[in-house]
Design a protein around this motif. Sequence first.
Motif, PDB file in Angstrom:
ATOM      1  N   SER A 177       0.828  -1.208   0.000  1.00  0.00           N
ATOM      2  CA  SER A 177       0.000   0.000   0.000  1.00  0.00           C
ATOM      3  C   SER A 177       0.862   1.257   0.000  1.00  0.00           C
ATOM      4  CB  SER A 177      -0.919   0.009   1.233  1.00  0.00           C
ATOM      5  OG  SER A 177      -1.809  -1.085   1.194  1.00  0.00           O
ATOM      6  N   GLU A 178       2.014   1.210   0.670  1.00  0.00           N
ATOM      7  CA  GLU A 178       2.879   2.393   0.737  1.00  0.00           C
ATOM      8  C   GLU A 178       3.452   2.761  -0.632  1.00  0.00           C
ATOM      9  OE1 GLU A 178       4.710   2.354   5.259  1.00  0.00           O
ATOM     10  OE2 GLU A 178       5.470   0.887   3.804  1.00  0.00           O
ATOM     11  N   THR A 230       1.309   5.368  -2.651  1.00  0.00           N
ATOM     12  CA  THR A 230       1.083   6.677  -2.045  1.00  0.00           C
ATOM     13  C   THR A 230       2.142   7.648  -2.554  1.00  0.00           C
ATOM     14  OG1 THR A 230       2.558   6.413  -0.138  1.00  0.00           O
ATOM     15  CG2 THR A 230       0.345   5.469   0.051  1.00  0.00           C
ATOM     16  N   ARG A 231       2.066   8.878  -2.069  1.00  0.00           N
ATOM     17  CA  ARG A 231       3.081   9.875  -2.392  1.00  0.00           C
ATOM     18  C   ARG A 231       4.028  10.086  -1.214  1.00  0.00           C
ATOM     19  NH1 ARG A 231       4.461  11.837  -7.078  1.00  0.00           N
ATOM     20  NH2 ARG A 231       4.193  14.066  -6.674  1.00  0.00           N
TER      21      ARG A 231
END
Length: 366
Positions: free
Chosen positions: A32-33, A36-37
Amino acid sequence: MKVYPLESIHIEEAMQKQFRMSACAMHYFTGSEFLTRGDLGVHQPENQPLTTHKAEKAIAEFFHAEDCILVRGAGTGAIRYGLSSIFKPKDKILVHDAAVYSTTQISLDMLGLEIVKADFNSLDQLRHVMEEHTDIKGALIQFTRQKPDDRYSMEEVIKTIQGCRDIPIICDDNYAVLKVSRISCELGADMSCFSCFKLQGPEGIGCVVGKKQYIEKIRKMHYSGGCQVQGWEALEVLRGLINAPVMLAISAQTGEEILKRIHEQGIKGVKHAYLANAQSKVLLIEFERPIAKKVLIEAEKLGALPNPVGAESKYEFAPLFYRVSGTFLKSDPSFADTMIRINPNRCGADTVLEVLEKSIIKALEE
């Protein structure tokens, strides 16, 4: 002219580097990371964005190093911080007997360092200089070539210096990272410094990877939140390091194909062609007549890049037709009129040769 280009890795090895960098990143991030930004600011206790901290750990693991830090100022900033972690004003620094890259020279001047030169192409002379100057505090080595006849082995120079005395060795690995099998810190140097922008990463971000004792000093220089490389930038660095190896290997293979075709078929107006590291691995085209500047003007009209952006950045997909490097020009100023360098970037041999042939025809007509 004799040139001694660095040995580029082939696509198969580049693929393994891509796979390894992906795996190293997965050791520190959840799935999931990656989508992301990243985070911002001075997350505690690391006093930096957590995303950046994880990215640095992944990069250190990839290069088999103790530690890593991402810094601002691209390759120049990385070298400058690396030098600052070792030297004090008026210290003696060992460098190659050649023109120092301009921004590196500025860094040496800023730090007030006294330069001692040795010809790294001659290990005997290198040993003699080390014996003569017992107060040398450290060495700076550039991985790629500073002048056309440079032929030294990075590993041999590092081992020779270490065999003479235990001093820290910092290396400018720009234009070599992910193009060669092992970078300087993997060959025994204390620090490798390079630009992530040259490796498909974000603008202005550099990397220092190597011994923890020096990188911890650099980290203390980045206490302020405004100095930090933010999480989104660190993720872009990782994506660049994953994408760059295969991309660069294809470009190197294309350069070899162009050289072979020029040698086999010839091009009117071309006297010689070479593959050389000047600074990136490029084709050097020497003309029979002093038409280099005219050829560059005509090539730009046909879509070739008239100047680098970094260089080899994510913006550069068309081939680069440009003057030879400043350090090469210092070795022979006549190259400005008789020689150009070409980096294929993302283009194929057919496109590069078409642009070259058409540009020469136009230049000769004037």
